[in-house]
Write an enzyme that holds these catalytic residues in place. Structure first.
Site, PDB file in Angstrom:
ATOM      1  N   SER A   1      38.702  37.338  35.808  1.00  0.00           N
ATOM      2  CA  SER A   1      37.477  37.887  36.390  1.00  0.00           C
ATOM      3  C   SER A   1      37.339  37.378  37.820  1.00  0.00           C
ATOM      4  CB  SER A   1      36.283  37.509  35.513  1.00  0.00           C
ATOM      5  OG  SER A   1      35.132  38.224  35.873  1.00  0.00           O
TER       6      SER A   1
ATOM      7  N   GLU B   1      36.886  46.646  29.233  1.00  0.00           N
ATOM      8  CA  GLU B   1      36.277  45.603  30.067  1.00  0.00           C
ATOM      9  C   GLU B   1      34.749  45.688  30.111  1.00  0.00           C
ATOM     10  OE1 GLU B   1      37.776  43.165  31.691  1.00  0.00           O
ATOM     11  OE2 GLU B   1      39.870  43.763  31.949  1.00  0.00           O
TER      12      GLU B   1
ATOM     13  N   HIS C   1      35.846  42.390  28.265  1.00  0.00           N
ATOM     14  CA  HIS C   1      36.101  41.463  29.369  1.00  0.00           C
ATOM     15  C   HIS C   1      36.124  40.019  28.860  1.00  0.00           C
ATOM     16  CE1 HIS C   1      36.078  40.464  33.640  1.00  0.00           C
ATOM     17  NE2 HIS C   1      35.077  39.633  33.469  1.00  0.00           N
TER      18      HIS C   1
END
Length: 505
Positions: free
Chosen positions: A199, A316, A415
């Protein structure tokens, strides 16, 4: 029985502990406090100490939006959040041996949370299992975040503030310099350092690859769900700083007062101008620290010889749409309206491509697929293509598709879900993965071994071909991991040349 280990660093001796035959050192300072006169300035070396300093507890994390660290740590297997302080330049080391000339690969983790939240001390990032499995040295790090790390004052005040918009990135460079100078005593090889992150941490890896100050401090790179093609231009970063100054009632010509503002007041003002805790701050192409956009229009030449592993998760966006009350009742008109906001006249074409792949999918399913690719996958592919075009070091692509059963399956392959598999830390991730068992451990075995192989040799294994724009070999991590060529190719093609900036601005 292993004795409490003591290691000499350039600043003084540190005492660690042992866990499952791994030496663990927490809270080692790699820089001085950034409070007071150090605020907004590049990091400085830590003050040397005499005697032996205990390195048994994590160091403080950077100040960040209220409650943000608790949310990040609860998501990523953390316990009680550590203190927040401008004295936050600390790192942690896990290693199988000390001072033995072992020349083990070093894996340097950049934490997620965009550029505004997070910590290197989360449970998902605990390095014991990875260090033991791969005979490797694992390093995690804290650094300045939000306005403390990325408030660009170069246009407003100049001089010593020229690098202020990137001091959070310079902290990472300082930590990598600490690794260069000290990691041999911890059994690691300073000439074989892999930077990896997820991320915002993946974005940090992307940017380090384009920073002259970081050149030569790492030798391989892994970007997990965090491609950063671009960073903010100076004008946008200056506007961001001006908004903060106005909120604090400080004139542009009186920037020095920012150093004296109590940290609580600074973050209260930050919350008013940035209601989204993950947004608002990030690196800037200042011409001092960052001289070019990281991967636009091409990959940075200074890291051309650094092998890259990059990839994303299939779904995600689901982590960020849990509170989207309109998603469950989304109809076709609503889907088109949402997609039109970023795809314009190409919305129908994009929706049709994804509909072909999911003919029975609901509008919410189609939006999730499009939004997830927009968020991470398309830019990751673009970054990989630009890396390949250099014709130097190889690039490898993955797609994580295993779906967690928690929340009745709503998160799917969301995610950050891959992190505990990469670190072989499923024990910390029961609340995220829904449990353990052979299926999950098999995926953790495959991912952690691939990451370790890449760190050791620059290739993730003999059965994982390098990526190129013709065949697009992609390792799929799921119950049955396998290589596919150009997975979801028609959907990829439907994006055409649309440039989605993701974390960049």
């Amino acid at each position: 029985m292993m004795m409490d280990p003591i290691v000499a660093t350039a600043s003084g001796q540190v005492r660690g502990a042992t866990k499952n035959s791994i030496y663990v050192f927490k809270g080692i300072p790699y820089g001085a406090s950034t409070a007071g006169r150090g605020r907004f300035l590049p990091p400085q070396k830590p003050e040397p100490w005499s005697g032996v300093r205990d390195a048994l507890r994590y160091g403080a994390s950077s100040p960040q939006p209220e409650g943000g660290l608790g949310v990040m740590l609860s998501l990523s297997g953390g316990a009680e959040p550590e203190p927040l302080s401008e004295d936050c330049l600390y790192l942690n080391v896990w290693t199988p041996a000390l001072n033995d000339g072992g020349k083990r690969p070093v894996m340097f983790w950049c934490h997620g949370g965009g550029f505004t939240m997070g910590s290197g001390s989360a449970g998902f990032y605990e390095g014991t299992n990875l260090a033991r499995r791969g005979d490797a040295v694992i390093v995690t790090v804290n650094h300045r975040l939000g306005p403390l790390g990325y408030c660009y004052l170069g246009e407003l005040a100049g001089g010593e503030y020229a690098a202020s918009g990137n001091v959070g990135m310079l902290d990472l460079v300082a930590a990598l310099e600490w690794v260069r100078d000290n990691i041999a005593a911890f059994g690691g090889d300073p000439s074989n350092v892999t930077i990896f992150g997820e991320s915002g941490g993946g974005a940090k890896v992307s940017i380090l690859m384009a920073m002259p100050a970081a050149q030569g401090l790492f030798h391989r790179a892994i970007i997990q769900s965090g491609p950063a093609l671009r960073v903010s231009p100076r004008a946008k970063a200056t506007h961001r700083a001006e908004k903060l100054l106005r909120e604090l009632e400080i004139a542009p010509g009186d920037v020095e007062r920012l150093r004296d503002i109590p940290i609580e007041r600074l973050f209260e003002a930050n919350a008013r101008i940035n209601p989204n805790a993950l947004a608002g701050w990030g690196p800037v192409m200042d011409g001092v620290v960052i001289l070019q956009q990281p991967f636009d229009p091409f990959a940075p030449a200074i890291s051309a010889n650094v092998p890259l592993l990059i990839g994303t998760n299939k779904d995600e966006i689901t982590l960020f749409t849990l509170a989207d009350t309109g998603l469950a009742t989304l109809d076709e008109a609503g889907l088109r309206a949402r997609v039109s906001q970023f795809a314009g006249a190409r919305a129908d074409e994009l929706i049709a491509a994804y509909r072909d792949a999911q003919p029975q999918g609901t509008p919410a399913d189609i939006y999730t697929a499009i939004g997830s690719d927009r968020m991470m996958r398309i830019n990751s592919i673009t970054l990989a293509e630009r890396k390949y075009a250099q014709g130097a070091a190889p690039v490898y692509m993955y797609l994580f598709t295993w779906e967690t059963p928690i929340l009745n399956g709503r998160l799917k392959s969301t995610h950050a879900l891959e992190i505990p598999f990469v670190f072989d830390n499923l024990t910390y991730a029961v609340g995220f993965t829904g449990g353990g068992g052979p299926e999950r451990q098999g995926i953790a075995d495959a991912m952690s071994e691939a990451w370790l192989a890449f760190a050791r040799t620059g290739a993730p294994g003999p059965n994982w071909p390098a990526y190129n724009p013709k065949e697009r070999a992609t390792m799929i991590f799921d119950r049955e991991s396998r290589v596919e060529h150009d997975p979801a190719g028609p959907q990829r093609q439907a994006w055409g040349d649309m440039l989605i900036n993701g974390f960049s601005e």
